[in-house]
Design a protein around this motif. Structure first.
Motif, PDB file in Angstrom:
ATOM      1  N   ASP A 174      56.830 -12.982   7.463  1.00 32.55           N
ATOM      2  CA  ASP A 174      55.985 -13.582   6.818  1.00 32.55           C
ATOM      3  C   ASP A 174      55.214 -14.695   7.761  1.00 32.55           C
ATOM      4  O   ASP A 174      55.899 -15.352   8.539  1.00 32.55           O
ATOM      5  N   LEU A 175      53.892 -15.024   7.808  1.00 28.13           N
ATOM      6  CA  LEU A 175      53.294 -15.885   8.608  1.00 28.13           C
ATOM      7  C   LEU A 175      53.370 -17.359   8.077  1.00 28.13           C
ATOM      8  O   LEU A 175      53.350 -18.173   8.929  1.00 28.13           O
ATOM      9  N   MET A 176      53.334 -17.662   6.786  1.00 25.30           N
ATOM     10  CA  MET A 176      53.361 -18.792   6.507  1.00 25.30           C
ATOM     11  C   MET A 176      54.652 -19.393   6.275  1.00 25.30           C
ATOM     12  O   MET A 176      54.904 -20.572   6.548  1.00 25.30           O
ATOM     13  N   MET A 177      55.680 -18.383   5.906  1.00 28.91           N
ATOM     14  CA  MET A 177      56.956 -19.268   5.808  1.00 28.91           C
ATOM     15  C   MET A 177      58.199 -18.681   6.502  1.00 28.91           C
ATOM     16  O   MET A 177      59.254 -19.293   6.520  1.00 28.91           O
ATOM     17  N   SER A 178      57.798 -18.134   7.558  1.00 26.34           N
ATOM     18  CA  SER A 178      58.853 -17.771   8.552  1.00 26.34           C
ATOM     19  C   SER A 178      58.063 -17.624   9.822  1.00 26.34           C
ATOM     20  O   SER A 178      57.066 -18.031  10.034  1.00 26.34           O
ATOM     21  N   VAL A 179      58.616 -16.805  10.744  1.00 32.53           N
ATOM     22  CA  VAL A 179      58.228 -16.912  12.397  1.00 32.53           C
ATOM     23  C   VAL A 179      58.032 -15.253  12.784  1.00 32.53           C
ATOM     24  O   VAL A 179      58.811 -14.604  12.821  1.00 32.53           O
ATOM     25  N   PRO A 180      56.627 -14.909  12.585  1.00 29.56           N
ATOM     26  CA  PRO A 180      56.391 -13.403  12.905  1.00 29.56           C
ATOM     27  C   PRO A 180      56.525 -13.461  14.655  1.00 29.56           C
ATOM     28  O   PRO A 180      56.068 -14.308  15.283  1.00 29.56           O
ATOM     29  N   ASP A 181      57.146 -12.347  14.990  1.00 28.35           N
ATOM     30  CA  ASP A 181      57.446 -12.160  16.430  1.00 28.35           C
ATOM     31  C   ASP A 181      56.239 -11.212  16.979  1.00 28.35           C
ATOM     32  O   ASP A 181      56.669  -9.877  17.038  1.00 28.35           O
ATOM     33  N   TYR A 182      55.174 -11.631  17.354  1.00 31.24           N
ATOM     34  CA  TYR A 182      53.870 -10.887  17.924  1.00 31.24           C
ATOM     35  C   TYR A 182      54.465 -10.428  19.163  1.00 31.24           C
ATOM     36  O   TYR A 182      54.066  -9.297  19.561  1.00 31.24           O
ATOM     37  N   ASP A 183      55.086 -11.197  19.979  1.00 32.21           N
ATOM     38  CA  ASP A 183      55.515 -10.673  21.460  1.00 32.21           C
ATOM     39  C   ASP A 183      56.384  -9.273  21.227  1.00 32.21           C
ATOM     40  O   ASP A 183      56.194  -8.438  22.095  1.00 32.21           O
ATOM     41  N   LEU A 184      57.271  -9.192  20.127  1.00 33.47           N
ATOM     42  CA  LEU A 184      57.911  -7.914  20.016  1.00 33.47           C
ATOM     43  C   LEU A 184      57.105  -6.956  19.680  1.00 33.47           C
ATOM     44  O   LEU A 184      57.084  -5.732  20.489  1.00 33.47           O
ATOM     45  N   ILE A 185      56.022  -7.160  18.993  1.00 30.33           N
ATOM     46  CA  ILE A 185      55.102  -6.026  18.436  1.00 30.33           C
ATOM     47  C   ILE A 185      54.382  -5.520  19.685  1.00 30.33           C
ATOM     48  O   ILE A 185      54.334  -4.232  20.073  1.00 30.33           O
ATOM     49  N   PHE A 194      51.264   7.030  17.121  1.00 24.51           N
ATOM     50  CA  PHE A 194      50.744   6.517  15.888  1.00 24.51           C
ATOM     51  C   PHE A 194      51.467   5.502  15.426  1.00 24.51           C
ATOM     52  O   PHE A 194      52.635   5.647  15.086  1.00 24.51           O
ATOM     53  N   THR A 195      50.936   4.477  15.111  1.00 27.87           N
ATOM     54  CA  THR A 195      51.596   3.056  14.663  1.00 27.87           C
ATOM     55  C   THR A 195      51.275   2.555  13.282  1.00 27.87           C
ATOM     56  O   THR A 195      50.029   2.347  13.159  1.00 27.87           O
ATOM     57  N   LEU A 196      52.098   2.524  12.550  1.00 26.71           N
ATOM     58  CA  LEU A 196      51.900   2.019  11.123  1.00 26.71           C
ATOM     59  C   LEU A 196      52.560   0.285  11.016  1.00 26.71           C
ATOM     60  O   LEU A 196      53.649   0.191  11.454  1.00 26.71           O
ATOM     61  N   LEU A 197      51.593  -0.654  10.924  1.00 21.76           N
ATOM     62  CA  LEU A 197      52.326  -1.852  10.803  1.00 21.76           C
ATOM     63  C   LEU A 197      51.997  -2.376   9.553  1.00 21.76           C
ATOM     64  O   LEU A 197      51.152  -2.430   8.888  1.00 21.76           O
ATOM     65  N   LEU A 198      53.188  -2.945   9.126  1.00 20.75           N
ATOM     66  CA  LEU A 198      53.378  -3.817   7.632  1.00 20.75           C
ATOM     67  C   LEU A 198      53.446  -5.244   8.014  1.00 20.75           C
ATOM     68  O   LEU A 198      54.375  -5.683   8.713  1.00 20.75           O
ATOM     69  N   VAL A 199      52.404  -5.829   7.518  1.00 22.13           N
ATOM     70  CA  VAL A 199      52.470  -7.575   7.408  1.00 22.13           C
ATOM     71  C   VAL A 199      51.924  -7.986   6.324  1.00 22.13           C
ATOM     72  O   VAL A 199      50.871  -7.742   6.048  1.00 22.13           O
ATOM     73  N   HIS A 200      52.479  -9.010   5.745  1.00 20.15           N
ATOM     74  CA  HIS A 200      51.968  -9.504   4.385  1.00 20.15           C
ATOM     75  C   HIS A 200      50.567 -10.126   4.443  1.00 20.15           C
ATOM     76  O   HIS A 200      49.721  -9.742   3.787  1.00 20.15           O
ATOM     77  N   GLU A 201      50.527 -11.052   5.485  1.00 21.43           N
ATOM     78  CA  GLU A 201      49.121 -11.476   5.575  1.00 21.43           C
ATOM     79  C   GLU A 201      48.224 -10.903   6.658  1.00 21.43           C
ATOM     80  O   GLU A 201      48.519 -10.605   7.779  1.00 21.43           O
ATOM     81  N   PRO A 202      47.207 -10.496   6.117  1.00 18.77           N
ATOM     82  CA  PRO A 202      46.185  -9.676   7.213  1.00 18.77           C
ATOM     83  C   PRO A 202      45.770 -10.093   8.142  1.00 18.77           C
ATOM     84  O   PRO A 202      45.241  -9.232   9.420  1.00 18.77           O
ATOM     85  N   ASP A 203      45.245 -11.231   8.330  1.00 21.79           N
ATOM     86  CA  ASP A 203      44.756 -12.010   9.511  1.00 21.79           C
ATOM     87  C   ASP A 203      45.907 -11.968  10.614  1.00 21.79           C
ATOM     88  O   ASP A 203      45.233 -12.570  11.819  1.00 21.79           O
ATOM     89  N   ALA A 204      46.934 -11.448  10.410  1.00 24.15           N
ATOM     90  CA  ALA A 204      47.895 -11.065  11.553  1.00 24.15           C
ATOM     91  C   ALA A 204      47.005 -10.381  12.674  1.00 24.15           C
ATOM     92  O   ALA A 204      47.283 -10.345  13.885  1.00 24.15           O
ATOM     93  N   ALA A 205      46.205  -9.617  12.250  1.00 21.39           N
ATOM     94  CA  ALA A 205      45.426  -8.724  13.001  1.00 21.39           C
ATOM     95  C   ALA A 205      44.616  -9.434  14.433  1.00 21.39           C
ATOM     96  O   ALA A 205      44.423  -8.973  15.257  1.00 21.39           O
ATOM     97  N   LEU A 206      44.365 -10.643  13.804  1.00 20.28           N
ATOM     98  CA  LEU A 206      43.732 -11.383  15.199  1.00 20.28           C
ATOM     99  C   LEU A 206      44.381 -11.799  16.311  1.00 20.28           C
ATOM    100  O   LEU A 206      43.852 -11.912  17.211  1.00 20.28           O
ATOM    101  N   GLU A 207      45.827 -11.881  15.874  1.00 16.44           N
ATOM    102  CA  GLU A 207      46.562 -11.993  17.045  1.00 16.44           C
ATOM    103  C   GLU A 207      46.913 -10.659  18.053  1.00 16.44           C
ATOM    104  O   GLU A 207      47.565 -10.646  18.739  1.00 16.44           O
ATOM    105  N   LEU A 208      46.609  -9.624  17.250  1.00 19.30           N
ATOM    106  CA  LEU A 208      47.202  -8.310  18.027  1.00 19.30           C
ATOM    107  C   LEU A 208      45.872  -7.445  18.147  1.00 19.30           C
ATOM    108  O   LEU A 208      45.956  -6.146  18.069  1.00 19.30           O
ATOM    109  N   LYS A 209      44.694  -7.927  18.620  1.00 19.54           N
ATOM    110  CA  LYS A 209      43.586  -7.263  18.631  1.00 19.54           C
ATOM    111  C   LYS A 209      43.610  -6.269  19.893  1.00 19.54           C
ATOM    112  O   LYS A 209      43.050  -5.145  19.806  1.00 19.54           O
ATOM    113  N   THR A 210      44.458  -6.686  20.970  1.00 16.20           N
ATOM    114  CA  THR A 210      44.516  -5.592  21.874  1.00 16.20           C
ATOM    115  C   THR A 210      45.795  -4.695  21.795  1.00 16.20           C
ATOM    116  O   THR A 210      45.986  -3.908  22.998  1.00 16.20           O
TER     117      THR A 210
END
Length: 285
Positions: A174-185, A194-210
């Motif tokens: 969770d982005l608000m209450m914990s620490v998402p590991d963007y670097d790992l992804i 083919f990759t399916l990503l599960l993340v509660h808050e949708p704006d996580a996509a802004l950090e994963l544009k590339t």
């Protein structure tokens, strides 16, 4: 004195109008007792050439943001479970927020009786939402979901196999209450699968544009929960202000935002019906 822009004026006027409508007995009754029970079943086909042939017609059921409370009690899950099982999905995913701040721990116990009845041959996956970290502590959420046969995912990348072919499942905490590991992804996601990503808050996509994410499934926003005609949500949630509801993006990074089932803060829904979403993956052109 600062002058209002035309957009601000119209938004304020529209907001005042709709709040006035909801304040009437008829409007409040609809938003409080009718629309929150009008569950919208959304079916989408996701076409992607990167999907292996063995996963063609693979079905995923997504439900989200239950927010167990007086407004959405555990018994309401019975109809949800029946609808999901009737669709015979290959995989079931829950994208966070089982509990609400007003819920009692007893509602978790009651919910188990229904969530246990969900079945899918490739399993049941669950991620963490901001409400799952409180008020009772994340341990209660984990015990509930694990007891119901869900695999809890956070900051992870793993493979799903079918007929010797694979797709990737990635998840973020969770982005608000914990620490998402963007670097790992960014590091672990393979461009060849083919990759399916599960993340509660949708704006996580802004950090994963590339980062090549074929399909991201999120919740969190409730579609705004209360929307204005011709304008959209009055208020949007943190990390849910760019992607609010429905489908966004392209083959490089598709995002789907589920409106969820329950409510929070206000027990109202207006022009933001609760939903279940069913995806059929296809590799056909």
């Amino acid at each position: 004195m600062k002058q209002l822009s035309r957009r601000q004026f119209l938004k304020g006027a529209a907001g005042a109008s709709i709040l006035g409508f909801l304040a009437t007995s008829c409007g409040y009754g609809y938003a409080r007792y009718i629309e929150p029970r009008m569950i919208d079943t959304v079916s989408l086909t996701i076409q992607d050439a990167q999907l292996p042939a063995s996963f063609d017609q693979f079905k995923i059921a997504q439900f989200s943001d239950v927010h167990l409370s007086d407004t959405f009690a555990a018994k309401n899950l019975e109809a949800i479970v029946q609808k999901i099982n009737a669709a015979s999905p290959d995989l079931i995913v829950f994208t966070g927020d089982l509990v609400d701040f007003q819920a009692s721990s007893e509602e978790h116990e009651k919910a188990k009786a229904y969530l246990n009845k969900l079945h899918a041959p490739f399993g049941k996956l669950a991620i963490y939402g901001n409400h799952d970290y409180g008020p009772f502590g994340v341990e209660l959420y984990e015990k509930t979901m694990e007891a119901c046969g869900f695999t809890l995912c956070k900051n992870d990348v793993f493979l799903l196999e079918k007929d010797h072919a694979h797709i990737q499942i990635a998840s973020l905490d969770d982005l608000m209450m914990s620490v998402p590991d963007y670097d790992l992804i960014k590091r672990e996601v393979s461009t060849d699968l083919f990759t399916l990503l599960l993340v509660h808050e949708p704006d996580a996509a802004l950090e994963l544009k590339t980062t090549p994410i074929n399909l991201q499934l999120s919740g969190h926003t409730h579609g705004g929960q209360v929307q204005l005609p011709f304008y959209g949500p009055i208020l949007t949630a943190p990390y849910g202000r760019t992607y609010v509801e429905g489908i966004y993006g392209s083959d490089q990074h598709r995002i789907y935002v589920n409106r969820g089932l329950g409510t929070t803060r206000l027990p109202l829904r207006f022009l933001a019906k609760p939903e279940l979403t069913f995806f059929t993956l296809t590799s056909r052109v």
